[in-house]
Design a protein around this motif. Structure first.
Motif, short mmCIF file in Angstrom:
data_model
loop_
_atom_site.label_atom_id
_atom_site.label_comp_id
_atom_site.label_asym_id
_atom_site.label_seq_id
_atom_site.Cartn_x
_atom_site.Cartn_y
_atom_site.Cartn_z
N ASP A 183 0.93 -1.40 0.27
CA ASP A 183 -0.18 0.35 0.04
C ASP A 183 0.89 1.48 -0.12
O ASP A 183 0.59 1.71 -0.87
CB ASP A 183 -1.32 0.62 0.72
CG ASP A 183 -2.55 -0.74 1.08
OD1 ASP A 183 -2.24 -1.17 -0.54
OD2 ASP A 183 -3.07 -0.46 1.86
N SER A 184 2.36 1.05 0.47
CA SER A 184 2.46 2.09 0.83
C SER A 184 3.54 2.88 -0.22
O SER A 184 2.93 4.25 -0.59
CB SER A 184 3.91 2.50 1.74
OG SER A 184 4.90 1.17 1.91
N HIS A 185 3.74 1.97 -1.26
CA HIS A 185 4.65 2.28 -2.21
C HIS A 185 3.39 2.34 -3.27
O HIS A 185 3.08 3.46 -3.92
CB HIS A 185 4.87 0.72 -2.84
CG HIS A 185 5.89 1.53 -4.61
ND1 HIS A 185 6.52 2.15 -4.68
CD2 HIS A 185 5.59 1.11 -5.18
CE1 HIS A 185 7.59 2.28 -5.60
NE2 HIS A 185 6.44 1.48 -6.07
N GLY A 186 2.58 1.85 -3.24
CA GLY A 186 0.92 1.94 -4.06
C GLY A 186 0.65 3.99 -3.86
O GLY A 186 0.37 5.03 -4.58
N PHE A 187 0.49 3.93 -2.70
CA PHE A 187 -0.40 5.44 -2.10
C PHE A 187 0.70 6.53 -2.70
O PHE A 187 0.56 7.37 -3.29
CB PHE A 187 -0.87 5.88 -1.16
CG PHE A 187 -1.93 4.67 -0.24
CD1 PHE A 187 -2.51 4.07 -1.09
CD2 PHE A 187 -1.20 4.11 0.74
CE1 PHE A 187 -3.30 3.29 -0.23
CE2 PHE A 187 -2.61 3.38 1.80
CZ PHE A 187 -3.87 2.97 0.96
N SER A 188 1.95 6.65 -2.88
CA SER A 188 2.78 7.10 -3.00
C SER A 188 3.05 7.52 -4.55
O SER A 188 3.37 8.29 -4.84
CB SER A 188 4.18 6.90 -2.32
OG SER A 188 5.04 7.67 -3.47
N GLU A 189 3.16 6.61 -5.36
CA GLU A 189 3.00 6.99 -6.90
C GLU A 189 1.46 7.29 -7.29
O GLU A 189 1.80 8.04 -8.30
CB GLU A 189 3.25 5.23 -7.48
CG GLU A 189 4.57 4.20 -6.92
CD GLU A 189 5.98 5.63 -7.28
OE1 GLU A 189 5.89 6.02 -8.76
OE2 GLU A 189 7.01 5.46 -6.03
N ILE A 190 0.66 6.54 -7.05
CA ILE A 190 -0.57 7.73 -7.46
C ILE A 190 -0.36 8.62 -7.04
O ILE A 190 -0.82 9.37 -7.49
CB ILE A 190 -1.68 6.31 -6.68
CG1 ILE A 190 -1.32 5.09 -7.35
CG2 ILE A 190 -3.43 7.10 -7.31
CD1 ILE A 190 -2.39 4.56 -6.74
N SER A 191 -0.48 8.75 -5.80
CA SER A 191 -0.59 10.32 -4.89
C SER A 191 0.24 11.48 -5.82
O SER A 191 -0.22 12.50 -5.83
CB SER A 191 -0.33 10.19 -3.69
OG SER A 191 -1.01 10.18 -2.43
N LYS A 192 1.62 10.77 -6.63
CA LYS A 192 2.53 12.18 -7.10
C LYS A 192 2.19 11.97 -8.69
O LYS A 192 2.56 12.45 -9.04
CB LYS A 192 3.88 11.79 -6.67
CG LYS A 192 4.22 10.22 -7.03
CD LYS A 192 5.82 10.07 -7.04
CE LYS A 192 5.77 9.23 -7.32
NZ LYS A 192 8.36 8.37 -6.63
N SER A 193 1.35 11.12 -8.97
CA SER A 193 0.41 11.73 -10.38
C SER A 193 0.19 12.54 -10.42
O SER A 193 -1.00 12.85 -9.93
CB SER A 193 -0.07 10.17 -10.67
OG SER A 193 1.40 8.91 -11.01
N SER A 194 0.77 13.50 -11.84
CA SER A 194 -0.13 14.57 -11.83
C SER A 194 -1.83 14.86 -12.64
O SER A 194 -2.17 15.70 -12.75
CB SER A 194 0.68 15.76 -12.20
OG SER A 194 1.31 15.47 -13.63
N ASN A 195 -1.27 13.38 -13.62
CA ASN A 195 -2.61 13.24 -14.19
C ASN A 195 -3.94 11.94 -13.98
O ASN A 195 -4.59 12.14 -14.63
CB ASN A 195 -1.90 13.01 -15.77
CG ASN A 195 -1.10 11.38 -15.32
OD1 ASN A 195 -1.45 10.97 -14.17
ND2 ASN A 195 -1.40 10.47 -16.59
N ILE A 196 -3.91 11.98 -12.13
CA ILE A 196 -5.10 11.81 -12.49
C ILE A 196 -5.60 13.08 -10.91
O ILE A 196 -5.28 13.21 -10.15
CB ILE A 196 -4.95 10.15 -11.51
CG1 ILE A 196 -3.82 9.73 -10.36
CG2 ILE A 196 -4.46 9.32 -13.12
CD1 ILE A 196 -3.47 8.78 -9.82
N SER A 197 -6.87 11.80 -10.56
CA SER A 197 -7.52 13.11 -9.48
C SER A 197 -6.53 12.45 -8.06
O SER A 197 -6.71 11.76 -8.03
CB SER A 197 -9.11 12.77 -9.45
OG SER A 197 -9.57 11.54 -8.94
N GLU A 198 -7.28 13.27 -6.78
CA GLU A 198 -7.44 12.56 -5.83
C GLU A 198 -8.07 11.40 -5.51
O GLU A 198 -7.43 10.91 -3.77
CB GLU A 198 -6.92 14.44 -4.95
CG GLU A 198 -8.44 15.22 -5.21
CD GLU A 198 -8.51 16.46 -4.36
OE1 GLU A 198 -9.46 16.52 -3.96
OE2 GLU A 198 -7.52 16.91 -4.46
#
Length: 192
Positions: A123-138
């Motif tokens: 989870d920590s890796h997935g959350f981190s990578e998804i959170s820093k992606s600028s082309n997807i919503s919060e």
């Protein structure tokens, strides 16, 4: 249709049409590399689909967000090489999804791509990578959590103690533990 009798229950009525749409899409379009898998079959994906849509409905997600969960569920285990941990099958499923969209002139969604890509990661890796992606919503992190919970709820197929409920991320998933057991039992009976 798989799970017809379950879909008749009142709890499933609000998501029945969406489930039927994505289940049919999976049956007609998605190729699984391990069609004879013991644990990661289309029936597993169908249960994950139902559970993800139920959690999403309980969370009050939009139709667009529900579609992201549906698409994630039908692709997520399609590119497994074995029934073990097979770290990397999420990345392969994400690439299959991206290629499918391009080849079939189907609208690509970055959130769906990331959910698939990181669903087999910590989870920590997935959350981190998804959170820093600028082309997807919060809200992508919420969809990722819902999807991971739906996938986890189907761990009962691996054994009665295969799910540690302490790792579930959403309150709604905690409320579906008994339903997930019932869903598995029902799908096993319908295939025997």
């Amino acid at each position: 249709m798989f799970l017809d009798n379950i879909l008749k229950s009142p709890v499933c009525q609000p998501i029945k049409k969406s489930y039927e749409h994505w289940y049919t899409f999976m049956e007609e379009n998605i190729e699984f590399w391990l069609p004879d898998s013991e644990w990661h079959t289309k029936t597993h994906c169908a249960r994950v689909l139902l559970l993800a849509l139920l959690i999403g409905h309980q969370k009050g997600l939009s139709n667009e967000e529900m579609d992201k969960l549906g698409m994630s569920a039908v692709f997520h285990d399609s590119r497994r090489l074995d029934d073990g941990i097979d770290k990397g099958h999420g990345a392969r499923a994400a690439e299959y999804y991206k290629d499918y969209c391009r080849e079939h002139n189907f609208p690509f969604d970055a959130t769906t791509y990331y959910i698939n890509y990181y669903h087999d990661q910590d989870d920590s890796h997935g959350f981190s990578e998804i959170s820093k992606s600028s082309n997807i919503s919060e809200r992508a992190v919420l969809l990722y959590q819902i999807f991971k919970d739906a996938d986890a709820l189907d761990r009962f197929r691996l054994g009665p103690d295969a799910l540690n409920v302490n790792f579930l991320r959403t309150e709604e998933a905690h409320g579906l533990v008994d339903f997930a057991k019932f869903l598995l039992q029902n799908s096993l009976e319908s295939h025997s």
